[in-house]
Enzyme design. Structure first.
Site, PDB file in Angstrom:
ATOM      1  N   CYS A   1       0.805  -1.221   0.000  1.00  0.00           N
ATOM      2  CA  CYS A   1       0.000   0.000   0.000  1.00  0.00           C
ATOM      3  C   CYS A   1       0.840   1.274   0.000  1.00  0.00           C
ATOM      4  CB  CYS A   1      -0.955  -0.003   1.181  1.00  0.00           C
ATOM      5  SG  CYS A   1      -2.006  -1.465   1.184  1.00  0.00           S
TER       6      CYS A   1
ATOM      7  N   HIS B   1      -2.919   6.848   2.348  1.00  0.00           N
ATOM      8  CA  HIS B   1      -3.417   5.602   1.765  1.00  0.00           C
ATOM      9  C   HIS B   1      -4.832   5.362   2.281  1.00  0.00           C
ATOM     10  CE1 HIS B   1      -4.192   1.534   0.887  1.00  0.00           C
ATOM     11  NE2 HIS B   1      -3.930   1.090   2.097  1.00  0.00           N
TER      12      HIS B   1
ATOM     13  N   ASN C   1     -10.385  -0.032  -0.333  1.00  0.00           N
ATOM     14  CA  ASN C   1      -8.925  -0.030  -0.188  1.00  0.00           C
ATOM     15  C   ASN C   1      -8.315  -0.685  -1.428  1.00  0.00           C
ATOM     16  OD1 ASN C   1      -6.247  -0.612   0.370  1.00  0.00           O
ATOM     17  ND2 ASN C   1      -6.616  -1.203   2.500  1.00  0.00           N
TER      18      ASN C   1
HETATM   19  C1  LIG Z   1     -10.329  -4.839  10.014  1.00  0.00           C
HETATM   20  C2  LIG Z   1     -11.030  -3.846  10.927  1.00  0.00           C
HETATM   21  C3  LIG Z   1     -12.028  -3.003  10.147  1.00  0.00           C
HETATM   22  C4  LIG Z   1     -11.782  -4.619  12.000  1.00  0.00           C
HETATM   23  O1  LIG Z   1     -12.419  -3.696  12.869  1.00  0.00           O
HETATM   24  P1  LIG Z   1     -12.284  -3.896  14.435  1.00  0.00           P
HETATM   25  O2  LIG Z   1     -13.057  -2.802  15.042  1.00  0.00           O
HETATM   26  O3  LIG Z   1     -10.814  -3.955  14.764  1.00  0.00           O
HETATM   27  O4  LIG Z   1     -12.982  -5.251  14.642  1.00  0.00           O
HETATM   28  P2  LIG Z   1     -12.408  -6.580  15.326  1.00  0.00           P
HETATM   29  O5  LIG Z   1     -11.378  -7.209  14.446  1.00  0.00           O
HETATM   30  O6  LIG Z   1     -12.051  -6.285  16.739  1.00  0.00           O
HETATM   31  O7  LIG Z   1     -13.699  -7.482  15.303  1.00  0.00           O
HETATM   32  C5  LIG Z   1     -14.820  -7.151  16.091  1.00  0.00           C
HETATM   33  C6  LIG Z   1     -15.917  -8.100  15.727  1.00  0.00           C
HETATM   34  O8  LIG Z   1     -16.410  -7.730  14.438  1.00  0.00           O
HETATM   35  C7  LIG Z   1     -16.476  -8.885  13.638  1.00  0.00           C
HETATM   36  N1  LIG Z   1     -16.348  -8.516  12.237  1.00  0.00           N
HETATM   37  C8  LIG Z   1     -15.242  -8.512  11.444  1.00  0.00           C
HETATM   38  N2  LIG Z   1     -15.558  -8.119  10.209  1.00  0.00           N
HETATM   39  C9  LIG Z   1     -16.888  -7.862  10.214  1.00  0.00           C
HETATM   40  C10 LIG Z   1     -17.797  -7.429   9.255  1.00  0.00           C
HETATM   41  N3  LIG Z   1     -17.435  -7.164   7.979  1.00  0.00           N
HETATM   42  N4  LIG Z   1     -19.095  -7.264   9.611  1.00  0.00           N
HETATM   43  C11 LIG Z   1     -19.510  -7.499  10.856  1.00  0.00           C
HETATM   44  N5  LIG Z   1     -18.688  -7.931  11.820  1.00  0.00           N
HETATM   45  C12 LIG Z   1     -17.386  -8.095  11.503  1.00  0.00           C
HETATM   46  C13 LIG Z   1     -15.372  -9.768  14.134  1.00  0.00           C
HETATM   47  O9  LIG Z   1     -15.584 -11.107  13.758  1.00  0.00           O
HETATM   48  C14 LIG Z   1     -15.474  -9.547  15.611  1.00  0.00           C
HETATM   49  O10 LIG Z   1     -16.522 -10.340  16.095  1.00  0.00           O
HETATM   50  P3  LIG Z   1     -16.401 -11.039  17.562  1.00  0.00           P
HETATM   51  O11 LIG Z   1     -16.295  -9.899  18.507  1.00  0.00           O
HETATM   52  O12 LIG Z   1     -17.674 -11.794  17.645  1.00  0.00           O
HETATM   53  O13 LIG Z   1     -15.166 -11.882  17.509  1.00  0.00           O
HETATM   54  C15 LIG Z   1     -10.011  -2.887  11.605  1.00  0.00           C
HETATM   55  O14 LIG Z   1      -9.258  -3.610  12.549  1.00  0.00           O
HETATM   56  C16 LIG Z   1      -9.079  -2.269  10.642  1.00  0.00           C
HETATM   57  O15 LIG Z   1      -9.493  -1.525   9.761  1.00  0.00           O
HETATM   58  N6  LIG Z   1      -7.772  -2.510  10.792  1.00  0.00           N
HETATM   59  C17 LIG Z   1      -6.792  -1.980   9.861  1.00  0.00           C
HETATM   60  C18 LIG Z   1      -6.719  -2.888   8.686  1.00  0.00           C
HETATM   61  C19 LIG Z   1      -6.195  -2.191   7.479  1.00  0.00           C
HETATM   62  O16 LIG Z   1      -6.453  -1.032   7.254  1.00  0.00           O
HETATM   63  N7  LIG Z   1      -5.464  -2.949   6.686  1.00  0.00           N
HETATM   64  C20 LIG Z   1      -4.890  -2.464   5.498  1.00  0.00           C
HETATM   65  C21 LIG Z   1      -3.741  -1.608   5.832  1.00  0.00           C
HETATM   66  S1  LIG Z   1      -2.918  -1.221   4.382  1.00  0.00           S
END
Ligand SMILES: CC(C)(COP(=O)(O)OP(=O)(O)OC[C@H]1O[C@@H](n2cnc3c(N)ncnc32)[C@H](O)[C@@H]1OP(=O)(O)O)[C@@H](O)C(=O)NCCC(=O)NCCS
Length: 323
Positions: free
Chosen positions: A124, A249, A279
């Site tokens: 990215c 990004h 993304n």
């Molecule tokens: C991936 C991301 C959106 C997840 O959000 P989060 O608030 O951290 O959520 P968590 O991973 O703690 O998951 C919370 C819950 O939501 C759930 N969940 C994950 N994706 C989901 C979706 N699309 N819809 C609904 N629930 C979802 C998980 O399973 C988890 O459930 P649980 O509590 O029953 O286990 C977030 O962590 C993020 O954006 N991280 C950065 C990733 C990124 O930008 N990567 C690219 C960088 S270049």
């Protein structure tokens, strides 16, 4: 063995971006489309990631196809002819095949004859790395004009049933033409990496899909990247209030907001292209800029801060002047 002095080209005073172009596949996938096939919701995706819809390529639409479209638009915006370009760099981390690289075919299809051509993978942050390479090539005389493309077909490396990644990553391309300038139009790049935990965002092997430790990546991006961005502003001889726009990004709207808050650029429009584009990894920064320029959000000549970060982990930032 006698000492010899090799001749080097005279160093040019600067390089600048002459034009941007973006391209996205036609197929729009909304959050509601995902909610119809997996356990997620429009509300969850909007509030946690900020995406409303994204574009996904069709089965016959390749990274090269996307790159050619964006590259053609950037060339048109630059006012240059294909024969003026002698280096093509394609930043991508989602290549269909490990070889050949995409850049020679992209150049060929755009009518750019026999340029230097290579792909660059820094995920990215790839576009910012490629822009730094183009800037150096122009200033040191290795190239007259450079076509830099960020192009990704992330959908082919996504498990479309995995709600934690399918809703985030998308396809698209953005491109810039870089040429010589009397004054610098691309500031010094500030870049780096942390390879201590590469599994935080990775495709483990050739049969795997993208997996990430979302929370760890979120913490890293919201704490480590703003200082890199601020260093790039300082290296360009500016202060945050000089910035007309910040283009991080497009990973997650909450990450974008957190980075922008710490930069404290009171006059800057902050790119939020993720809402409609998702993304698109190495394509996200030039694609967002192309959209902003199309809409007239940023004036020509104004300073824009670009900030890439992602798998590796890797990061890179520089200030450019909007063409
Ligand atoms: C991936 C991301 C959106 C997840 O959000 P989060 O608030 O951290 O959520 P968590 O991973 O703690 O998951 C919370 C819950 O939501 C759930 N969940 C994950 N994706 C989901 C979706 N699309 N819809 C609904 N629930 C979802 C998980 O399973 C988890 O459930 P649980 O509590 O029953 O286990 C977030 O962590 C993020 O954006 N991280 C950065 C990733 C990124 O930008 N990567 C690219 C960088 S270049």
């Amino acid at each position: 063995m006698t000492g010899v002095t090799l001749r080097a080209e005279p160093v040019r005073p600067g390089a600048r971006v002459l034009g941007f172009g973006g391209h996205q596949p036609a197929k729009v996938v909304t959050n509601h489309d995902f909610a119809a096939v997996m356990d997620t919701s429009d509300e969850w995706i909007r509030s946690r990631v900020g995406i409303v819809e994204r574009r996904l390529a069709g089965p016959d639409e390749t990274i090269t196809d996307l790159a050619v479209q964006a590259g053609g638009k950037a060339l048109a915006a630059s006012g240059l002819a294909p024969s003026d370009v002698d280096l093509v760099i394609v930043a991508t981390c989602s290549a269909e095949t490990p070889m050949p690289s995409h850049a020679p075919a992209v150049a060929h299809r755009l009518g750019i004859e026999a340029p230097g051509a290579y792909d660059l993978n820094s995920a990215c942050s790839g576009f910012c790395y490629a822009l730094a390479a183009a800037d150096a090539a122009v200033r040191t005389g290795s190239a007259r004009n450079v076509l830099v493309v960020g192009a990704e077909k992330m959908s082919q490396w996504i498990d479309q049933t995995d709600r934690s990644t399918a809703i985030i990553f998308a396809d698209g391309a953005g491109a810039a033409v870089v040429g010589p300038s009397e004054t610098p139009g691309i500031g010094p790049v500030v870049w780096g990496s942390d390879g201590s935990a590469p599994e935080r965002i990775a495709i483990a092997d050739r049969t795997s899909f993208i997996r990430q430790d979302g929370q760890a990546v979120f913490r890293w991006a919201t704490t480590a990247i703003a200082p890199v961005a601020l260093a790039a502003v300082e290296r360009a001889g500016l202060v945050p209030d000089d910035l007309a726009t910040i283009v991080p990004h497009q990973a997650n709207l909450r990450i974008i907001d957190a980075i922008a808050r710490r930069i404290k650029a009171t006059n800057a429009v902050v790119a939020d292209d993720i809402t409609r584009s998702g993304n698109t990894s190495g394509a996200s920064i030039p694609l967002a800029l192309a959209h902003m320029i199309e809409r007239g959000d940023v004036p020509s000549g104004a300073p824009a801060l670009l900030v890439g970060f992602g798998a590796g982990l890797s990061y890179a930032a520089q200030v450019i002047q909007i063409p």
